[in-house]
Scaffold this motif. Structure first.
Motif, mmCIF file in Angstrom:
data_model
loop_
_atom_site.group_PDB
_atom_site.id
_atom_site.type_symbol
_atom_site.label_atom_id
_atom_site.label_comp_id
_atom_site.label_asym_id
_atom_site.label_seq_id
_atom_site.Cartn_x
_atom_site.Cartn_y
_atom_site.Cartn_z
ATOM 1 N N GLN A 90 6.383 -14.884 29.011
ATOM 2 C CA GLN A 90 6.063 -13.690 29.818
ATOM 3 C C GLN A 90 7.008 -13.545 31.011
ATOM 4 O O GLN A 90 7.296 -12.434 31.434
ATOM 5 C CB GLN A 90 4.610 -13.758 30.308
ATOM 6 C CG GLN A 90 3.623 -13.413 29.207
ATOM 7 C CD GLN A 90 2.199 -13.434 29.730
ATOM 8 O OE1 GLN A 90 1.627 -14.498 29.940
ATOM 9 N NE2 GLN A 90 1.640 -12.261 29.950
ATOM 10 N N ARG B 254 6.059 -9.077 26.173
ATOM 11 C CA ARG B 254 4.716 -8.525 26.385
ATOM 12 C C ARG B 254 3.661 -9.592 26.121
ATOM 13 O O ARG B 254 3.832 -10.496 25.298
ATOM 14 C CB ARG B 254 4.494 -7.322 25.482
ATOM 15 C CG ARG B 254 5.226 -6.113 26.007
ATOM 16 C CD ARG B 254 5.159 -4.968 25.062
ATOM 17 N NE ARG B 254 3.774 -4.555 24.822
ATOM 18 C CZ ARG B 254 3.453 -3.492 24.103
ATOM 19 N NH1 ARG B 254 4.403 -2.771 23.550
ATOM 20 N NH2 ARG B 254 2.202 -3.157 23.919
ATOM 21 N N ALA B 255 2.540 -9.440 26.821
ATOM 22 C CA ALA B 255 1.494 -10.465 26.781
ATOM 23 C C ALA B 255 1.039 -10.744 25.351
ATOM 24 O O ALA B 255 0.880 -11.896 24.944
ATOM 25 C CB ALA B 255 0.334 -10.024 27.654
ATOM 26 N N ARG C 45 1.404 -14.338 23.582
ATOM 27 C CA ARG C 45 0.215 -15.106 23.173
ATOM 28 C C ARG C 45 0.275 -15.443 21.689
ATOM 29 O O ARG C 45 -0.152 -16.519 21.266
ATOM 30 C CB ARG C 45 -1.048 -14.301 23.469
ATOM 31 C CG ARG C 45 -1.408 -14.331 24.941
ATOM 32 C CD ARG C 45 -2.868 -14.012 25.137
ATOM 33 N NE ARG C 45 -3.177 -14.025 26.558
ATOM 34 C CZ ARG C 45 -3.704 -13.010 27.214
ATOM 35 N NH1 ARG C 45 -4.011 -11.903 26.574
ATOM 36 N NH2 ARG C 45 -3.948 -13.108 28.495
#
Lengths: 778, 224
Positions: free
Chosen positions: B104, B109-110, B114
């Protein structure tokens, strides 16, 4: 104890920045507390304090020298009930020159009382000789004048001599102020002999003086021991006290409020900073326990650690507070004739002992928690937050499109609620203080503007020469002044004491001639409406309370045997002018033929916008030489003093609050050293580190700023009316509505500014942390 | 990675005294030596966490001496993965976010970060612990999270400073296997350790340090 001392010394050395911040906070807060306590002490019965300091005269009596001799007067000192006397002094009344430009009380109004006195000391009435020296030779005079704000005027040998018509020319060699108002000026006894005294002055202090009856009894004893007709005039100190208190008393609650605010904020900030310092040391406490320190020793280490800078700060702060407050308060109180303020030793003792005690108390509570915690728990309480705190918000934040450094920063406050609460408390306190204090200053300023009508009236003029005044007709003077370039409106006012049926005391009515609209009268209204007909009056709310009347009721006024039933149509705030307003024509209806001496009249001029005030003053002097015109300075000297004092206090309290925030941020940054090192090790740039730290505090600043502003306004709205009530002034809403969108926005952003400023410096140093060292050491 | 005559002084103390060393892509090199001999200082130079007093350090052809602080941060972000003895995880974040954080920071992007973090945790066998905070994980699990974080941005060089130093023997074995596996799929490794077993298991070359100097260098036959 040796181990405790060593550990504490090491802790102080290791936390140099924190130690410095604690020391600074204590210095500022202690200085504030000294100022606040001294202010509170000075504000309690300031007249009595100053009067006692000057050994004021309970009675100032003028005797007829043709009836009573100096020896007889001197013998009155032995009378029972007489505590001390000063005199006999020769006294005379001199005319002041027409058009005298010397604008000093008593020397511009046509006549002045001079007293021949060898020195300003004695057992009764010791005038405060605030500039120059005493008059010791013929041709010299000392004027009884209040010190100007800042004491920036009036040296010895003032180049403007007083020419007594038909008498000597007197050079002003000094300025003194006598709270007992014993003279307008003092000359040497030799000079007085040359002036041919018309009376002999004696100053008395009595054993009993609490009430007017006591003073009357004392005077009766004196008069009874002397030949009949010896007393020409007498003046009780209670009359002077009423005049002084009504002028200055209205501001005392403001000063008391500031004193209390200073005390409260200083105590809260110290408690916040100290408990924060101890909470941040939990890990260290755990380590100390782990290596064999007993819980008591651990608590002792922490108490010693915070006490070192606290004691140093308290001592320095007391010295700064003492020597800084004394001139500040002296300027404030001297400005209204209340003499020099001497800070009592108890104030210093309370500050220098009380502040370290407060620090110990603030440190003790969290230290006792550490005392109870097992070592391992203390270590984890100091290093790691409880898992799961703010998880949802953090998840949401990490999923947003905000840069990760920003979302991390926004999430930080949620992780440690206790630390966040401390930081938030510091911001809220800071912003609340600045909001409340600036509101108070605005209210005082607004009050002065409304009371002085300074926004509507730019020029005042008084007849200075009684002979010239005799020729002046108020209508024609108004017409002359209104005809000068730049004049928009001119009204004339005369102050006449009348009686009201059923009310023992007199009612001072200001009769107004001319167009009153736009002249600032209506701004003083707190109820009802302004006068529309001669049979209507506007009374101050205090007067209405005393009369037991209200708006819409009638009252019967009497003057010189004349009587008139008038309708009370409005209620005004009162205060400086604790009186009533009526139309000029009412005076003729009430007491036809009642003498209104032209030199009693004051002319008030409203100028067109942009008019050169000095130019207009010159035009008035040229058109009517018997008038002394002067610019309406707006804020009176004492108001300026109060505002300056309030502004100083606001700045000091704001600085203390900012230091409190700074300290909290420093602790935060320190606590997160390892995390910051780690984040940098995985590629967080220095700018991102700064952004994260500043964002975390800015978030608190926004919330704290808004909360602080709301609380500040709330406190202001609660406190100001209480202060008004204490001064018996009903405040118009304009005094409470001092907030404007711009000022509110600025105040709200003050929270962010304090937080960002507080965060930026530690954030920058955090960004420069040597990663290898941090990760290795932590 | 190349160190050329690197010298590092802290005041009067000489931590590194003219160290020259080269590691080729895909190699696994262990650095051993007594405490205070300069091993960790050398690792910090390679990671751009500290700057040499003299000499030069270059990784992937990039001379670290030419980079400013921000440049070094970007270098660490993209080229280096680091594993520490005491894990250095963020206590405030659960395992998954600790791993995702590294990506990040680069602007990924998150959701994407993830996803990749979960894949890594899965590969390392601790996907089931993704929502746990570091304080709830065992030492071995924490180190696996740290390894996952180090691998998040596919670094050219993985640096490990006593990676098994804070672990019990079982967890230590697991981490050794992990490092070995990583090297076998081509990850370049530089391991600083006191543990001869770790060096023997994971490294193909051993560099010996003493008093801030390279005093010996030999190839290793990896233990089974």
């Amino acid at each position: 104890m040796k181990a405790v001392w060593r550990a504490a010394r090491a802790a102080v050395r290791r936390r140099r920045l924190q130690t410095v911040v604690i020391g600074l906070v204590l210095t500022f807060t202690t200085a504030t507390i000294v100022l606040a306590l001294a202010l509170l002490e000075s504000s309690v019965a300031p007249f009595d304090r100053a009067f006692e300091a000057q050994r004021g005269a309970h009675a100032v009596v003028a005797f007829d020298p043709a009836v009573v001799s100096a020896a007889e007067l001197a013998a009155t000192a032995e009378l029972p009930g007489v505590k001390a006397v000063a005199g006999p002094f020769g006294q005379t009344v001199v005319a002041t020159p027409p058009g005298n430009e010397l604008r000093v009380p008593g020397f511009g109004g046509g006549r002045a009382t001079l007293v021949g006195r060898p020195a300003p000391d004695g057992s009764v009435d010791e005038p405060d000789l605030w500039s120059g020296r005493w008059a010791t030779a013929p041709g010299e005079v000392v004027l009884n004048v209040l010190p100007p704000y800042g004491n920036g005027r009036a040296p010895e040998g003032d180049p403007r001599p007083i020419v007594v018509p038909g008498g000597p020319t007197l050079t002003i060699v000094g300025y003194a102020s006598s709270l007992s108002a014993t003279a307008d000026g003092w000359v040497s006894p030799e000079q007085m002999d040359a002036l041919a005294p018309t009376a002999t002055q004696m100053l008395y202090r009595f054993d009993d003086s609490a009430s007017q009856a006591d003073v009357d009894a004392g005077m009766a004893a004196v008069a009874g021991a002397l030949p009949g007709g010896a007393v020409l005039a007498e003046q009780s100190y209670l009359t002077v006290k009423d005049a002084v208190v009504s002028g200055t008393g209205q501001y005392m609650p403001f000063l008391v409020a500031f004193g209390l605010l200073g005390l409260a904020v200083a105590i809260l900030i110290v408690a916040n900073v100290i408990s924060g310092a101890v909470v941040s040391g939990f890990r260290h406490i755990g380590v100390l326990k782990a290596i064999g320190f007993t819980p008591r020793q651990v608590v002792a280490v922490y108490l010693v650690m915070v006490s070192v800078p606290a004691v140093a700060g308290a001592v320095v702060g007391t010295v700064i507070g003492h020597f800084g407050s004394q001139p500040l308060l002296t300027t404030a109180f001297r400005g209204v004739g209340l003499g020099e303020v001497v800070i009592n030793p108890w104030v210093d003792v309370v500050a220098v002992v009380g502040m370290p005690l407060l620090v110990l108390l603030a440190a003790l509570l969290p230290a006792l928690r550490a005392h109870r915690l097992p070592a391992a728990q203390a270590i984890s309480a100091g290093s790691a937050p409880r898992p799961g705190r703010g998880r949802r918000a953090q998840l949401w934040l990490s999923g947003t499109r905000l840069p990760r450094s920003v979302s991390l920063g926004l999430g930080l406050p949620l992780v440690r609620p206790a630390r966040t609460s401390l930081t938030m408390a510091a911001v809220v306190l800071g912003v609340m203080t600045v909001t409340f204090a600036s509101g108070l200053v605005a209210s005082v300023t607004e009050y002065a503007k409304v009371a002085d009508r300074s926004e509507a009236v730019q020029v005042y003029a008084h007849p200075v020469d009684p002979e010239a005044a005799e020729r002046m007709d108020s209508e024609s003077v108004r017409a002359t002044m209104a005809g000068l370039p730049g004049a928009a409106n001119v009204v004339a006012e005369v102050f006449i004491p009348v009686s009201a049926l059923g009310y023992a005391q007199g009612v001072d009515i200001e009769f107004i001639q001319g167009e009153t609209a736009g002249m600032g009268y209506t701004e003083q209204l707190v109820g009802g409406r302004w006068i529309e007909a001669p049979g209507e009056v506007v009374f101050s709310s205090k007067l209405l309370r005393q009369l037991g009347k209200d708006v819409g009721e009638h009252v019967t006024l009497t003057l010189n045997g004349g009587r008139k039933d008038v309708l009370i149509v409005g209620r005004m705030m009162g205060g400086v002018l604790d009186n009533a307003y009526a139309d000029w024509d009412l005076l003729a209806e009430l007491a036809p033929g009642h003498e209104v001496r032209p030199d009693w009249i004051t002319y008030q001029v409203q100028l067109d916008e942009g008019t050169d005030v000095e130019g207009y003053l010159a035009a008035v002097r040229a058109a009517e030489p018997g008038l002394r015109p002067e610019a309406n300075a707006g804020l009176g000297q004492y108001t300026v003093t109060v505002i300056s004092l309030s502004t100083t206090l606001t700045l000091v309290l704001g600085t203390v609050a900012a230091l409190g925030v700074f300290n909290t941020v420093v602790l935060n940054a320190r606590e997160r050293r390892r995390d910051l090192g780690m984040l940098k090790s995985i590629g967080m740039t220095p700018r991102q580190v700064v952004a994260m730290m500043v964002t975390s505090m800015a978030a608190l600043g926004v919330v704290g700023g808004i909360a602080g502003v709301l609380l500040g306004i709330l406190v202001h709205r609660q406190v100001v009316p209480i202060m008004g009530e204490a001064s018996q002034i009903e405040l118009p809403p304009v005094l409470l509505d001092v907030w404007r969108p711009l000022s509110l926005t600025l105040l709200s952003t003050a929270g962010v500014a304090i937080a960002v400023f507080g965060a930026y410096i530690p954030a920058r140093s955090a960004a420069r942390l040597p990663i290898a060292e941090v990760l290795h050491n932590e | 990675m190349r160190l050329d005559g690197v010298r590092k002084e802290y005041g009067e103390t000489v931590a590194l005294d003219g160290v020259s060393l080269e590691i080729r892509a895909g190699e696994a090199v262990a650095v051993m030596g007594p405490s205070g001999c300069g091993k960790s200082t050398m690792l910090n130079m390679v990671a751009g966490l500290d700057r040499p007093t003299e000499g030069s350090v270059s990784v992937n052809g990039e001379d670290l001496g030419r980079l400013d602080e921000t440049g070094l941060a970007l270098f660490r972000r993209h080229r280096i993965g680091m594993i520490f003895q005491f894990f250095n995880l963020l206590d405030d974040l659960p395992a998954l976010d600790n791993v995702a954080l590294a990506a990040q920071l680069t602007g990924v992007r998150a959701s994407q970060a993830r996803k990749r973090a979960l894949e890594l945790l899965d590969e390392l066998g601790i996907a089931g612990r993704r929502d746990m905070y570091p304080s709830a994980l065992s030492g071995g699990e924490r180190q696996r999270v740290a390894v996952a974080r180090a691998l998040m941005n596919r670094p050219a060089l993985l640096l490990a400073d006593e990676p098994t130093g804070a672990l019990d023997s079982v967890a230590g074995e697991q981490v050794m296997d992990l490092l070995l596996d990583l090297n076998q799929i081509g990850q370049t490794l530089l391991i600083v350790t006191h543990d001869p077993q770790l060096a023997a298991r994971c490294a193909s070359r051993l560099v010996e340090f003493a008093d801030g100097r390279v005093v010996g260098e030999r190839s290793l036959e990896r233990a089974a």
